[in-house]
Scaffold this motif. Sequence first.
Motif, PDB file in Angstrom:
ATOM      1  N   LEU A  10      -4.926  67.983  17.743  1.00 21.83           N
ATOM      2  CA  LEU A  10      -5.674  67.762  19.005  1.00 21.83           C
ATOM      3  C   LEU A  10      -6.166  66.408  19.181  1.00 21.83           C
ATOM      4  CD1 LEU A  10      -5.887  70.900  17.991  1.00 21.83           C
ATOM      5  CD2 LEU A  10      -8.378  70.986  19.076  1.00 21.83           C
ATOM      6  N   THR A  11      -6.032  66.138  20.654  1.00 21.46           N
ATOM      7  CA  THR A  11      -6.467  64.826  20.691  1.00 21.46           C
ATOM      8  C   THR A  11      -7.786  64.686  21.107  1.00 21.46           C
ATOM      9  OG1 THR A  11      -5.645  65.285  23.187  1.00 21.46           O
ATOM     10  CG2 THR A  11      -3.908  64.132  21.844  1.00 21.46           C
ATOM     11  N   ARG A  12      -8.579  65.782  21.318  1.00 19.16           N
ATOM     12  CA  ARG A  12      -9.941  65.802  21.673  1.00 19.16           C
ATOM     13  C   ARG A  12     -10.493  67.141  21.441  1.00 19.16           C
ATOM     14  NH1 ARG A  12      -7.101  66.699  26.520  1.00 19.16           N
ATOM     15  NH2 ARG A  12      -7.745  68.564  27.561  1.00 19.16           N
ATOM     16  N   VAL A  25     -12.604  80.617  27.916  1.00 18.51           N
ATOM     17  CA  VAL A  25     -11.099  79.684  28.183  1.00 18.51           C
ATOM     18  C   VAL A  25     -11.500  78.369  27.392  1.00 18.51           C
ATOM     19  CG1 VAL A  25      -9.803  78.312  29.980  1.00 18.51           C
ATOM     20  CG2 VAL A  25     -11.073  80.560  30.723  1.00 18.51           C
ATOM     21  N   ALA A  26     -10.493  77.931  26.730  1.00 15.49           N
ATOM     22  CA  ALA A  26     -10.454  76.840  25.867  1.00 15.49           C
ATOM     23  C   ALA A  26      -9.321  75.698  26.367  1.00 15.49           C
ATOM     24  CB  ALA A  26     -10.388  76.949  24.355  1.00 15.49           C
ATOM     25  N   ARG A  27      -9.590  74.644  26.620  1.00 16.68           N
ATOM     26  CA  ARG A  27      -8.854  73.593  27.065  1.00 16.68           C
ATOM     27  C   ARG A  27      -8.808  72.455  26.354  1.00 16.68           C
ATOM     28  NH1 ARG A  27      -6.796  74.339  32.233  1.00 16.68           N
ATOM     29  NH2 ARG A  27      -7.937  75.944  33.531  1.00 16.68           N
ATOM     30  N   PHE A  28      -7.702  71.865  25.957  1.00 14.48           N
ATOM     31  CA  PHE A  28      -7.536  70.796  24.736  1.00 14.48           C
ATOM     32  C   PHE A  28      -6.025  70.275  25.015  1.00 14.48           C
ATOM     33  CE2 PHE A  28      -6.522  74.287  22.525  1.00 14.48           C
ATOM     34  CZ  PHE A  28      -5.405  74.106  21.885  1.00 14.48           C
ATOM     35  N   GLY A  29      -6.063  68.888  24.605  1.00 16.05           N
ATOM     36  CA  GLY A  29      -4.807  68.385  24.512  1.00 16.05           C
ATOM     37  C   GLY A  29      -4.244  68.151  23.010  1.00 16.05           C
ATOM     38  N   VAL A  30      -2.796  68.051  22.786  1.00 14.51           N
ATOM     39  CA  VAL A  30      -2.135  67.949  21.595  1.00 14.51           C
ATOM     40  C   VAL A  30      -1.461  67.081  21.789  1.00 14.51           C
ATOM     41  CG1 VAL A  30      -0.582  69.102  19.701  1.00 14.51           C
ATOM     42  CG2 VAL A  30      -2.662  70.402  21.099  1.00 14.51           C
ATOM     43  N   TYR A  62     -12.778  76.734  14.976  1.00 11.65           N
ATOM     44  CA  TYR A  62     -12.191  76.188  13.699  1.00 11.65           C
ATOM     45  C   TYR A  62     -11.305  75.071  13.890  1.00 11.65           C
ATOM     46  CZ  TYR A  62     -12.976  80.769  11.595  1.00 11.65           C
ATOM     47  OH  TYR A  62     -13.748  81.695  10.966  1.00 11.65           O
ATOM     48  N   PHE A  63     -11.253  74.546  15.236  1.00 12.13           N
ATOM     49  CA  PHE A  63     -10.604  73.356  15.523  1.00 12.13           C
ATOM     50  C   PHE A  63     -11.256  72.319  16.275  1.00 12.13           C
ATOM     51  CE2 PHE A  63      -7.286  76.621  15.092  1.00 12.13           C
ATOM     52  CZ  PHE A  63      -6.409  75.996  14.403  1.00 12.13           C
ATOM     53  N   TYR A  64     -11.025  70.696  15.947  1.00  9.57           N
ATOM     54  CA  TYR A  64     -11.641  69.922  16.562  1.00  9.57           C
ATOM     55  C   TYR A  64     -10.875  68.755  16.662  1.00  9.57           C
ATOM     56  CZ  TYR A  64     -11.704  69.105  11.413  1.00  9.57           C
ATOM     57  OH  TYR A  64     -11.152  69.042  10.322  1.00  9.57           O
ATOM     58  N   LYS A  65     -11.059  67.696  17.342  1.00 11.15           N
ATOM     59  CA  LYS A  65     -10.372  66.274  17.342  1.00 11.15           C
ATOM     60  C   LYS A  65      -9.596  66.118  15.940  1.00 11.15           C
ATOM     61  CE  LYS A  65     -10.194  61.636  19.033  1.00 11.15           C
ATOM     62  NZ  LYS A  65     -10.968  60.561  19.601  1.00 11.15           N
ATOM     63  N   GLY A  66      -8.256  66.038  15.996  1.00  9.92           N
ATOM     64  CA  GLY A  66      -7.600  65.598  14.788  1.00  9.92           C
ATOM     65  C   GLY A  66      -7.011  66.878  14.191  1.00  9.92           C
ATOM     66  N   SER A  67      -7.394  68.009  14.270  1.00  7.00           N
ATOM     67  CA  SER A  67      -6.915  69.157  13.539  1.00  7.00           C
ATOM     68  C   SER A  67      -5.587  69.393  13.815  1.00  7.00           C
ATOM     69  CB  SER A  67      -7.678  70.579  13.904  1.00  7.00           C
ATOM     70  OG  SER A  67      -9.054  70.297  13.481  1.00  7.00           O
ATOM     71  N   LYS A  68      -4.692  69.633  12.811  1.00  8.90           N
ATOM     72  CA  LYS A  68      -3.217  70.023  13.114  1.00  8.90           C
ATOM     73  C   LYS A  68      -3.381  71.344  13.461  1.00  8.90           C
ATOM     74  CE  LYS A  68       1.127  69.355  11.317  1.00  8.90           C
ATOM     75  NZ  LYS A  68       1.948  68.498  10.073  1.00  8.90           N
TER      76      LYS A  68
END
Length: 140
Positions: A10-12, A25-30, A62-68
């Motif tokens: 995750l980039t953010r 709704v969840a939005r994020f970059g990878v 469970y996910f945050y910036k940097g999580s694989k």
Amino acid sequence: MNRVILIGRLTRDPEVRYSENGHTVARFGVAVDRKFKKEGEQAADFPNIVAFGKTAEFIEKYFYKGSKIVIEGSIQTGSYTNKEGQKIYTTDVIAREVEFGESKNPNNSTNEERPSPDNAIGDGFMNIPDGVEDEGLPFN
């Protein structure tokens, strides 16, 4: 067939929103590494990911910036007109399923966190109390 499988970080932190009717709704970059790159090209791609419902709630928890993360989904294209009147084209990956891309602590190869019985010896075997016949045990 429109199917995408991505493994990246995750980039953010996920941006999570809740609609009035209870939809999440969840939005994020990878950041997804490229297998091959030409001289002068970037080494990764940065697709935008959108998840809905229980998948979005799982990501938020469970996910945050940097999580694989491992994502299985599909590509969806669209467009909209911005405030300046320009038509903007979008490409998103709609996540249907997600998984952890690594364990919580990948460097811990021992079982230190696992509690051991009170009568365990340091080699992982249990002491057999005196008076117990060994004939009923599954080994000699």
